[in-house]
Motif scaffolding. Structure first.
Motif, short mmCIF file in Angstrom:
data_model
loop_
_atom_site.label_atom_id
_atom_site.label_comp_id
_atom_site.label_asym_id
_atom_site.label_seq_id
_atom_site.Cartn_x
_atom_site.Cartn_y
_atom_site.Cartn_z
N THR A 1 49.20 37.07 98.24
CA THR A 1 49.76 35.79 97.78
C THR A 1 49.72 34.72 98.86
O THR A 1 49.91 33.54 98.56
CB THR A 1 51.23 35.97 97.32
OG1 THR A 1 52.00 36.46 98.44
CG2 THR A 1 51.32 36.96 96.18
N ASP B 1 59.87 25.29 86.74
CA ASP B 1 58.92 25.90 87.67
C ASP B 1 59.19 25.42 89.10
O ASP B 1 59.16 26.20 90.06
CB ASP B 1 57.48 25.56 87.27
CG ASP B 1 57.02 26.35 86.05
OD1 ASP B 1 57.69 27.33 85.70
OD2 ASP B 1 55.98 25.98 85.46
N LYS B 2 59.45 24.12 89.23
CA LYS B 2 59.76 23.56 90.55
C LYS B 2 61.08 24.13 91.08
O LYS B 2 61.21 24.44 92.28
CB LYS B 2 59.82 22.04 90.49
CG LYS B 2 58.49 21.38 90.18
CD LYS B 2 58.66 19.87 90.01
CE LYS B 2 57.35 19.20 89.62
NZ LYS B 2 57.51 17.74 89.37
N ARG C 1 49.61 32.22 92.67
CA ARG C 1 50.49 33.23 93.26
C ARG C 1 50.99 34.20 92.20
O ARG C 1 50.98 35.43 92.40
CB ARG C 1 51.67 32.55 93.95
CG ARG C 1 52.65 33.49 94.64
CD ARG C 1 53.81 32.70 95.24
NE ARG C 1 54.66 33.52 96.07
CZ ARG C 1 55.68 34.27 95.62
NH1 ARG C 1 55.95 34.28 94.32
NH2 ARG C 1 56.41 34.98 96.46
N GLU C 2 51.41 33.66 91.06
CA GLU C 2 51.95 34.51 89.99
C GLU C 2 50.86 35.42 89.43
O GLU C 2 51.13 36.58 89.08
CB GLU C 2 52.55 33.64 88.89
CG GLU C 2 53.26 34.42 87.79
CD GLU C 2 54.43 35.23 88.31
OE1 GLU C 2 54.78 36.23 87.64
OE2 GLU C 2 55.00 34.90 89.38
N SER D 1 62.41 26.97 90.43
CA SER D 1 62.24 28.37 90.84
C SER D 1 61.74 28.45 92.28
O SER D 1 62.20 29.29 93.06
CB SER D 1 61.25 29.07 89.91
OG SER D 1 61.78 29.19 88.60
N LEU D 2 60.80 27.58 92.63
CA LEU D 2 60.30 27.53 94.00
C LEU D 2 61.40 27.10 94.97
O LEU D 2 61.55 27.66 96.07
CB LEU D 2 59.12 26.56 94.09
CG LEU D 2 57.82 26.99 93.41
CD1 LEU D 2 56.82 25.85 93.40
CD2 LEU D 2 57.22 28.19 94.12
N THR E 1 48.45 27.47 94.54
CA THR E 1 49.42 26.99 93.56
C THR E 1 50.34 28.14 93.15
O THR E 1 50.04 29.32 93.38
CB THR E 1 48.72 26.44 92.31
OG1 THR E 1 48.05 27.52 91.63
CG2 THR E 1 47.71 25.36 92.67
N GLU E 2 51.45 27.78 92.52
CA GLU E 2 52.37 28.80 92.04
C GLU E 2 51.71 29.65 90.95
O GLU E 2 51.96 30.86 90.86
CB GLU E 2 53.64 28.14 91.49
CG GLU E 2 54.69 29.11 91.01
CD GLU E 2 55.29 29.98 92.11
OE1 GLU E 2 56.00 30.94 91.76
OE2 GLU E 2 55.05 29.70 93.30
N ARG F 1 63.86 29.90 95.49
CA ARG F 1 63.29 30.95 96.34
C ARG F 1 63.50 30.60 97.81
O ARG F 1 63.91 31.43 98.62
CB ARG F 1 61.81 31.14 96.04
CG ARG F 1 61.18 32.34 96.77
CD ARG F 1 59.68 32.40 96.56
NE ARG F 1 59.37 32.40 95.15
CZ ARG F 1 58.21 31.96 94.63
NH1 ARG F 1 57.29 31.46 95.42
NH2 ARG F 1 58.00 32.00 93.34
N TYR G 1 64.84 35.50 93.43
CA TYR G 1 63.87 34.48 93.02
C TYR G 1 62.45 34.77 93.52
O TYR G 1 61.69 33.87 93.81
CB TYR G 1 64.32 33.09 93.48
CG TYR G 1 65.56 32.61 92.77
CD1 TYR G 1 65.48 31.91 91.57
CD2 TYR G 1 66.82 32.86 93.30
CE1 TYR G 1 66.63 31.48 90.91
CE2 TYR G 1 67.97 32.44 92.65
CZ TYR G 1 67.87 31.75 91.45
OH TYR G 1 69.01 31.33 90.81
#
Length: 762
Positions: free
Chosen positions: A143, A549-550, A152-153, A552-553, A148-149, A556, A182
């Motif tokens: 990762t 989504d933002k 990564r996912e 969540s980052l 981008t997220e 984390r 997270y």
């Protein structure tokens, strides 16, 4: 109004605020990490076990007696013959499925006298945890280079699939890998799922649901909320599909049951599968919940409940149809009231802000930390501000628009209408029609068109009047122009013309669909549902998804930063339906100034409530009254009283229903079934002065099984203990309570004197 008494108490509770400085019992801890994080503290609180006694891979341990019951509750093994204990409300659906007019097990209860009478439940499962493993390194491999997220996912999902497959290759086990903190950490649970789970026993609803909606989320409580099932296995004691040839499962461990009961200050542990918590939310999120989301949702549901309550009292037919729906609606409504109350009492928003200020100062003191965390608080504020209109729109769409049954039903036909418009293959249309036919057949069984029409007018009026017109779906413009904003007139028109008001109308729509005709598109209920859903897709969902989504980052990074800042503190991850341990002590609490609740209730309270006049919630069986009047409690009573329920400071949430409450010696003392109203905010913030889990005393369970139901054969297969012998597998012999009554009474007298001495000293 049904809520007047509750809301009066709600308002009074706001008079007392402030967060406690008392020791916390907060946390839902990973069993794998108990040795490292919790063992010393648990033993300091009185636990006589070791972390290995609770969770062990190499030999049997307490974890081997705990199951995820159906994926929505917890259960525990209480005999060497696969007997499983959980809550009545967890097994309610199975009891209902087996009930008929001739055999009304909901009303009368059910008790299998033999193994042959135990009832199978297709689709019901019992899942054990074989082992846990920290797989963070394996899951996050690769990762680092993700730009981008989404990239990564994608890497994470590929790693999860690979690691899970490798871990279970050549076995009948499954692998569940979940993110924690997270996505900062990942843990894998290897599971074994049994598919033959049979109903063994359940008390009548007048015991299993005693108190009903009146007592839901409340203390004092007097509910015998339990039911019994049995797990069956194939010839090798492994999972097998249902078969009459299956044998009772032989668990690696079952919980011995203590008849000693509980006293104030006793250590307790809850072992189970809590569903969802959000303990690390920032003040911005808690403020939004407290000031915006909860108040509107409470108002919408209260409006609906008042309408249904009136109709249900006027008609037994409506009462029966809406009993389960009403309970479901009221459950969350009452929880949100308690949650807001608890947030206020704990000064949760202010306490979160203090932590954020401390975090900001800590970040500012170091350039490296500024680089990593410097923009977090500003970004949180920016993103939550972007949700200002989005949150309230989602709430009104979900609670008001789709809280109307005809609108929700019509929305289910969106896929079929799209298929017809696009001239999809006939086989696909037929498959969708069959699915909707099945859904509709059960839907109209519990539907009353007159009640739904009243709900329609009331809830859509709230939607129309309570939020800015800029947030209205397009259909509201038509209502404004054609009906002058009068939703009663709009309801008259929709319910007069829509096919969705009756099963016959829906069948005609489906028949037309099979013939290639689209009778859905211009139906007024579908037009409304389509307009609301369309507004959600275009104006709400994109922003909601992007912002979350933002967030969540951001979370984390924030949680990683908090753990770095408070390096001397043990952090627990939010609940996510994985196996956890919570621990605390038996203790009373003070909900408001001048009120103090005891830590236990007795059968005396059942009788007091039964005499209160609230017949629908406080009705009791004649035999229970007879046993009470004779004080015929057998070996389960104490000094002429029959214990019923107790509270402790264990941190629990949904999913913990049915969890065992275990004492310092690893013995079962109760079954968790609820939280107190003042403590429902514990999903967001834990206040040790107020948070209490509510459990049915195991002695009351045994009393109901043995003395009330006459099912003593079930008690005979359990392991009952009356001393402090360890409940661990290696010393767990199958024995009954064998001490002479005189010895038992002497022990109880010593415990009583010890308690009196402590009270005098204090």
């Amino acid at each position: 109004m049904i809520s007047k008494r509750i809301l009066t108490f709600f308002a009074a509770a706001f008079l007392s605020i402030g967060i406690s400085t008392a020791r916390p019992d907060e946390g839902m801890w990973l069993p794998l990490l108990l040795k490292q994080l919790n063992e010393a503290e648990m033993q300091k609180k009185g636990m006589r076990l070791s972390a290995e006694d609770i969770y062990n891979v190499n030999q049997s341990s307490l974890k081997d007696a705990i199951v995820s019951f159906g994926g929505f509750c917890t259960g525990e093994m209480i005999s060497p013959e696969g007997l499983l204990l959980t809550n009545h409300h967890c097994g309610y659906g199975q009891v209902q499925q087996h009930s008929t007019v001739e055999n009304d097990y909901l009303t009368e209860g059910f008790w299998a006298k033999t193994r042959q009478e135990e009832l199978p439940n297709p689709g019901l499962t019992a899942t054990f945890i074989v082992r846990m493993e920290d797989v963070t390194k394996q899951i996050l491999t690769g990762t680092e280079g993700a730009k981008t997220e989404a990239e990564r996912e994608a890497v994470i999902q590929r790693n999860i699939a690979r690691v899970g497959k490798e871990a279970t290759a050549g076995t009948h086990y499954n692998a569940v890998i979940r993110p924690f903190f997270y996505g900062n950490e990942y843990y894998m649970y290897i599971t074994e799922t049994f598919k033959d789970v049979r109903l063994v026993g359940a008390p009548p609803s007048s015991i299993g649901k005693f108190g009903g909606d009146t007592d839901n989320w409340m203390w004092p409580r007097h509910t015998g909320d339990f039911s019994l099932f049995r797990v069956y296995a194939g010839p090798a004691n492994e999972p097998a599909e249902y078969s009459p040839e299956n044998k009772p499962y032989k668990p690696k461990h079952h919980l011995p049951i203590s008849l000693n009961g509980i006293e104030e200050g006793d250590f307790t542990m809850v072992f189970g599968f809590p569903g969802r918590t959000n303990e690390y939310l920032t003040s911005h999120a808690v403020q939004e919940i407290y000031e915006v989301s909860n108040p509107h949702k409470i108002n919408i549901r209260e409006t609906k409940l008042n309408i249904l309550d009136k109709d249900m009292k006027a008609s037994d037919e409506v009462r029966i149809k809406y009993a389960a729906k009403y309970a479901s609606i009221a459950n969350a409504w009452k929880k949100w009231i308690g949650e807001n109350r608890g947030i206020r009492k704990a000064n949760a928003i202010e306490e979160k802000q203090k932590l954020e200020q401390q975090f900001t100062h800590w970040v500012a003191a170091d350039p490296a930390r500024q680089q990593k965390y410097g923009n977090l608080m500003a970004e949180f504020e920016k993103n939550y501000k972007a949700l200002d209109s989005i949150t309230i729109s989602r709430d009104y769409i979900n609670e008001a628009a789709f809280g109307v049954e005809i609108v929700k039903l019509a929305n289910n036909f969106t896929t079929l209408q799209s298929m017809l418009a696009q001239k999809a293959p006939q086989k696909d249309i037929d498959a969708q029609v069959a699915k909707l036919e099945s859904y509709a057949s059960g839907y109209f069984k519990d539907y009353n068109v007159a009640s739904d029409k009243k709900v329609f007018a009331a809830l859509l009026s709230l939607y129309y009047n309570n939020i800015d017109q800029k947030l209205h779906p397009e259909v509201f413009t038509m209502v404004r122009n054609k009906y002058k904003g009068d939703f009663t007139k709009y309801a008259d028109d929709v319910f007069a013309k829509s096919a969705f008001v009756s099963e016959a109308g829906v069948k005609k729509i489906l028949a037309d669909a099979k013939a290639g005709k689209d009778a859905i598109k211009n139906d007024p209920a579908f037009e409304l549902a389509n307009s609301v859903a369309g507004y959600y897709r275009v104006n709400v969902m994109p922003t909601y998804t992007a912002v979350n989504d933002k967030l969540s980052l951001l979370y984390r990074s924030y949680v990683a930063g908090l753990r770095e800042m408070q390096s001397d503190k043990n952090f627990y991850p939010d609940a996510n339906s994985t196996l956890r341990v919570a621990y605390g002590i038996v203790e009373p609490y003070e909900p408001v100034d001048g009120v103090k609740y005891k830590y236990y209730t007795t059968l005396e309270g059942v009788m007091e409530k039964a005499a209160s006049g609230i017949a629908e919630d406080y009705a009791i069986p004649a035999k229970l009254r007879e046993l009470y009047e004779k004080k015929d409690y057998g070996r389960y009573g104490v000094n002429g009283q029959m214990p019923v329920a107790f509270i402790a400071s264990n941190h629990t949430t949904g999913g913990n229903s049915g969890s065992p409450v275990i004492n310092a010696n690893g013995q079962l003392i109760g079954t968790n079934f609820d939280r107190n109203w003042e403590g429902t905010m514990s999903d967001i913030v834990y206040n040790p002065d107020q948070v209490r889990n509510i459990s049915v005393d195991v002695r009351y369970i045994l009393f109901i099984v043995d003395k009330f139901a006459g099912a003593g054969h079930l008690v005979d297969e359990m392991t009952l203990v009356t001393d402090d012998t360890s409940g661990l597998p290696q010393v767990d012999s199958r024995r009954k309570a064998t001490e002479e009554p005189s010895k038992q009474n002497k022990k109880k007298e010593r415990r009583k004197k010890k308690k009196q001495k402590a009270e005098t000293a204090s």
